[in-house]
Design an enzyme around this catalytic site. Structure first.
Site, PDB file in Angstrom:
ATOM      1  N   GLU A   1      -5.501   2.195   6.813  1.00 42.17           N
ATOM      2  CA  GLU A   1      -5.202   2.133   5.380  1.00 42.17           C
ATOM      3  C   GLU A   1      -5.881   3.311   4.675  1.00 42.17           C
ATOM      4  OE1 GLU A   1      -5.481  -1.641   3.380  1.00 42.17           O
ATOM      5  OE2 GLU A   1      -6.210  -0.699   1.552  1.00 42.17           O
TER       6      GLU A   1
ATOM      7  N   SER B   1     -11.215  -1.971   3.356  1.00 38.27           N
ATOM      8  CA  SER B   1     -10.517  -2.324   4.606  1.00 38.27           C
ATOM      9  C   SER B   1     -10.037  -1.045   5.267  1.00 38.27           C
ATOM     10  CB  SER B   1      -9.303  -3.201   4.310  1.00 38.27           C
ATOM     11  OG  SER B   1      -9.724  -4.379   3.690  1.00 38.27           O
TER      12      SER B   1
ATOM     13  N   ARG C   1       0.812  -1.225   0.000  1.00 39.10           N
ATOM     14  CA  ARG C   1       0.000   0.000   0.000  1.00 39.10           C
ATOM     15  C   ARG C   1       0.842   1.270   0.000  1.00 39.10           C
ATOM     16  NH1 ARG C   1      -2.245  -3.538  -1.344  1.00 39.10           N
ATOM     17  NH2 ARG C   1      -4.041  -4.601  -0.467  1.00 39.10           N
TER      18      ARG C   1
HETATM   19  P1  FAD Z   1      -9.078   7.840  -3.815  1.00 42.09           P
HETATM   20  O1  FAD Z   1      -9.790   7.225  -2.656  1.00 42.09           O
HETATM   21  O2  FAD Z   1      -9.786   8.907  -4.548  1.00 42.09           O
HETATM   22  O3  FAD Z   1      -7.653   8.348  -3.325  1.00 42.09           O
HETATM   23  C1  FAD Z   1      -6.831   7.517  -2.533  1.00 42.09           C
HETATM   24  C2  FAD Z   1      -5.452   8.152  -2.449  1.00 42.09           C
HETATM   25  O4  FAD Z   1      -4.847   8.136  -3.727  1.00 42.09           O
HETATM   26  C3  FAD Z   1      -5.491   9.620  -2.039  1.00 42.09           C
HETATM   27  O5  FAD Z   1      -4.365   9.889  -1.236  1.00 42.09           O
HETATM   28  C4  FAD Z   1      -5.421  10.371  -3.357  1.00 42.09           C
HETATM   29  O6  FAD Z   1      -4.842  11.663  -3.231  1.00 42.09           O
HETATM   30  C5  FAD Z   1      -4.508   9.447  -4.143  1.00 42.09           C
HETATM   31  N1  FAD Z   1      -4.731   9.538  -5.591  1.00 42.09           N
HETATM   32  C6  FAD Z   1      -5.842   9.217  -6.289  1.00 42.09           C
HETATM   33  N2  FAD Z   1      -5.633   9.404  -7.602  1.00 42.09           N
HETATM   34  C7  FAD Z   1      -4.354   9.845  -7.733  1.00 42.09           C
HETATM   35  C8  FAD Z   1      -3.539  10.224  -8.833  1.00 42.09           C
HETATM   36  N3  FAD Z   1      -3.996  10.208 -10.095  1.00 42.09           N
HETATM   37  N4  FAD Z   1      -2.276  10.627  -8.579  1.00 42.09           N
HETATM   38  C9  FAD Z   1      -1.800  10.679  -7.326  1.00 42.09           C
HETATM   39  N5  FAD Z   1      -2.525  10.349  -6.240  1.00 42.09           N
HETATM   40  C10 FAD Z   1      -3.789   9.932  -6.451  1.00 42.09           C
HETATM   41  N6  FAD Z   1      -8.154  -1.563  -2.015  1.00 42.09           N
HETATM   42  C11 FAD Z   1      -7.298  -2.571  -2.308  1.00 42.09           C
HETATM   43  O7  FAD Z   1      -6.083  -2.314  -2.443  1.00 42.09           O
HETATM   44  N7  FAD Z   1      -7.736  -3.851  -2.463  1.00 42.09           N
HETATM   45  C12 FAD Z   1      -9.045  -4.183  -2.349  1.00 42.09           C
HETATM   46  O8  FAD Z   1      -9.399  -5.340  -2.525  1.00 42.09           O
HETATM   47  C13 FAD Z   1      -9.980  -3.145  -2.057  1.00 42.09           C
HETATM   48  N8  FAD Z   1     -11.293  -3.433  -1.903  1.00 42.09           N
HETATM   49  C14 FAD Z   1     -12.167  -2.423  -1.641  1.00 42.09           C
HETATM   50  C15 FAD Z   1     -13.536  -2.723  -1.487  1.00 42.09           C
HETATM   51  C16 FAD Z   1     -14.444  -1.720  -1.240  1.00 42.09           C
HETATM   52  C17 FAD Z   1     -15.921  -2.051  -1.100  1.00 42.09           C
HETATM   53  C18 FAD Z   1     -14.016  -0.373  -1.118  1.00 42.09           C
HETATM   54  C19 FAD Z   1     -15.001   0.739  -0.877  1.00 42.09           C
HETATM   55  C20 FAD Z   1     -12.664  -0.068  -1.230  1.00 42.09           C
HETATM   56  C21 FAD Z   1     -11.722  -1.079  -1.491  1.00 42.09           C
HETATM   57  N9  FAD Z   1     -10.352  -0.798  -1.604  1.00 42.09           N
HETATM   58  C22 FAD Z   1      -9.485  -1.820  -1.891  1.00 42.09           C
HETATM   59  C23 FAD Z   1      -9.853   0.559  -1.359  1.00 42.09           C
HETATM   60  C24 FAD Z   1      -9.796   1.460  -2.614  1.00 42.09           C
HETATM   61  O9  FAD Z   1     -10.764   1.061  -3.584  1.00 42.09           O
HETATM   62  C25 FAD Z   1      -8.413   1.445  -3.260  1.00 42.09           C
HETATM   63  O10 FAD Z   1      -7.430   1.937  -2.356  1.00 42.09           O
HETATM   64  C26 FAD Z   1      -8.360   2.254  -4.549  1.00 42.09           C
HETATM   65  O11 FAD Z   1      -7.138   1.994  -5.199  1.00 42.09           O
HETATM   66  C27 FAD Z   1      -8.491   3.764  -4.327  1.00 42.09           C
HETATM   67  O12 FAD Z   1      -8.681   4.381  -5.589  1.00 42.09           O
HETATM   68  P2  FAD Z   1      -9.493   5.738  -5.725  1.00 42.09           P
HETATM   69  O13 FAD Z   1      -9.445   6.152  -7.145  1.00 42.09           O
HETATM   70  O14 FAD Z   1     -10.863   5.597  -5.152  1.00 42.09           O
HETATM   71  O15 FAD Z   1      -8.611   6.701  -4.838  1.00 42.09           O
END
Ligand code: FAD
Length: 315
Positions: free
Chosen positions: A296, A226, A176
């Protein structure tokens, strides 16, 4: 000054792509969060670079948002500019066994394109409800796969406003984490190297993983996945369950009964409810097992609950 900032943002991204006082609960999977002063949706990397340049010149904090699926936003909202890289920034191209995706492309959409192209390797991420940007920066992973396994290179915007190509080896991808997160770069685009496979097998694997998620995760409630990182040698959910915290709640925030590693919004939860619940879970689990649970999820904005990290938005 605020009028000037607004005009400059509109001049770059177009008035229809600059929202004022935009409720962040509309843009987070937790369905929690007060308003962002400005919410901007760029279409190109040049627009993105210019928006950040404007924020720096106007001394306004800015924050990059993907799909908000790993994020808890304060009830007071976010001062400054939230820049969302999502649907406007989501081009995907397939060439041979390579997929190039802009930062805002959704993992589910890429997985579908890979399937249609008979490419294997993205199945593990099909159910991660975020964007490429969010996945790369966090080295998202699931069911034994992680971004590290399939990433070839990434284009980022660096702290000086320049675009850089980084090879996978330069990304320092760990559990992560990545150099992108550490340096505060912005992901613009990523190239994935997949392998040719059989459509039926790829579909079968995706369906299997989807069923496992539906069975094990509280997908019927808003959450950010998580809540805690996996402590070495343990599972966060099991530690929480063993500490007697299954179903434990503060206001509308609750430890999921289906999967104790998930904090859910069981109805009208505030960000403060979630933070208080997290602190209690951390305290009680530490008391009972001696293990510190590290969050996380990311926090954005200011929180009243003591010990809460008010999170990086960029100066
Ligand atoms: P955001 O939540 O919008 O941002 C997260 C972080 O990334 C922030 O710090 C943001 O500033 C940064 N960020 C976003 N885009 C960029 C960019 N283009 N450049 C630089 N920084 C950026 N995660 C897992 O790893 N595995 C799983 O199996 C998993 N299962 C999930 C299940 C559910 C139901 C939910 C709700 C979440 C889950 N997640 C999981 C967590 C999440 O989906 C991941 O961490 C995902 O990668 C976040 O992406 P996002 O676009 O929503 O980022």
């Amino acid at each position: 000054m605020e009028q000037l900032l607004y005009e400059r943002l509109c001049g770059t991204a177009g008035t229809e792509n600059v929202l004022v006082n935009e409720p962040m609960k509309k843009h987070t999977t937790f369905r929690i969060g007060g308003p962002a002063d400005y919410f901007v949706l760029p279409h190109t990397k040049e627009e993105l670079a210019e928006i950040i340049h404007i924020c720096k010149e106007e001394h306004v904090p800015w924050y990059i948002l993907g799909n908000g699926s790993n994020l808890l936003v304060s009830d007071q909202g976010v001062p400054g500019v939230v820049i969302q890289l999502y649907k406007n920034f989501s081009r995907i191209t397939v060439e041979g066994d390579r997929i190039t995706a802009q930062a805002g492309a959704a993992n589910s959409v890429i997985a579908r394109r890979a399937l249609e192209s008979g490419l294997s390797g993205y199945e593990f991420a099909a159910g991660i409800p975020g964007t490429v940007g969010g996945a790369v920066v966090m080295n998202a992973g699931a069911y034994g796969g992680e971004m590290k396994d399939i990433l070839l290179e990434v284009t980022v915007l660096d702290e000086n406003g320049g675009f850089q190509f980084l090879k996978k080896e330069e990304l320092e991808l760990g559990y992560r984490t990545s150099i992108i997160l550490k340096k505060g770069y912005v992901v613009i685009e990523a190239v994935f190297g997949l392998t040719y496979g059989h459509e039926e097998e790829i579909r079968g694997r995706m369906d299997e993983l989807k069923n496992r998620r539906v069975e094990k995760q509280p997908l019927e409630y808003p959450s950010a996945g998580s809540t805690f990182k996996r402590p070495q040698g343990y599972f966060a959910g099991k530690l929480i369950m063993d500490a007697g915290l299954r179903g434990f709640s503060v206001g509308g925030a609750k430890v999921s009964e289906k999967h104790c590693g998930f904090v859910i919004n069981a109805g009208e939860a505030t960000a403060e409810d979630v933070v208080k619940l997290i602190r209690e879970v951390q305290r009680i689990v530490f008391e009972k097992s001696g293990v510190h649970l590290e969050t996380e999820i990311k926090f954005l904005g200011n929180f009243k609950t003591p010990g809460s990290t008010s999170v990086r938005s960029n100066p």
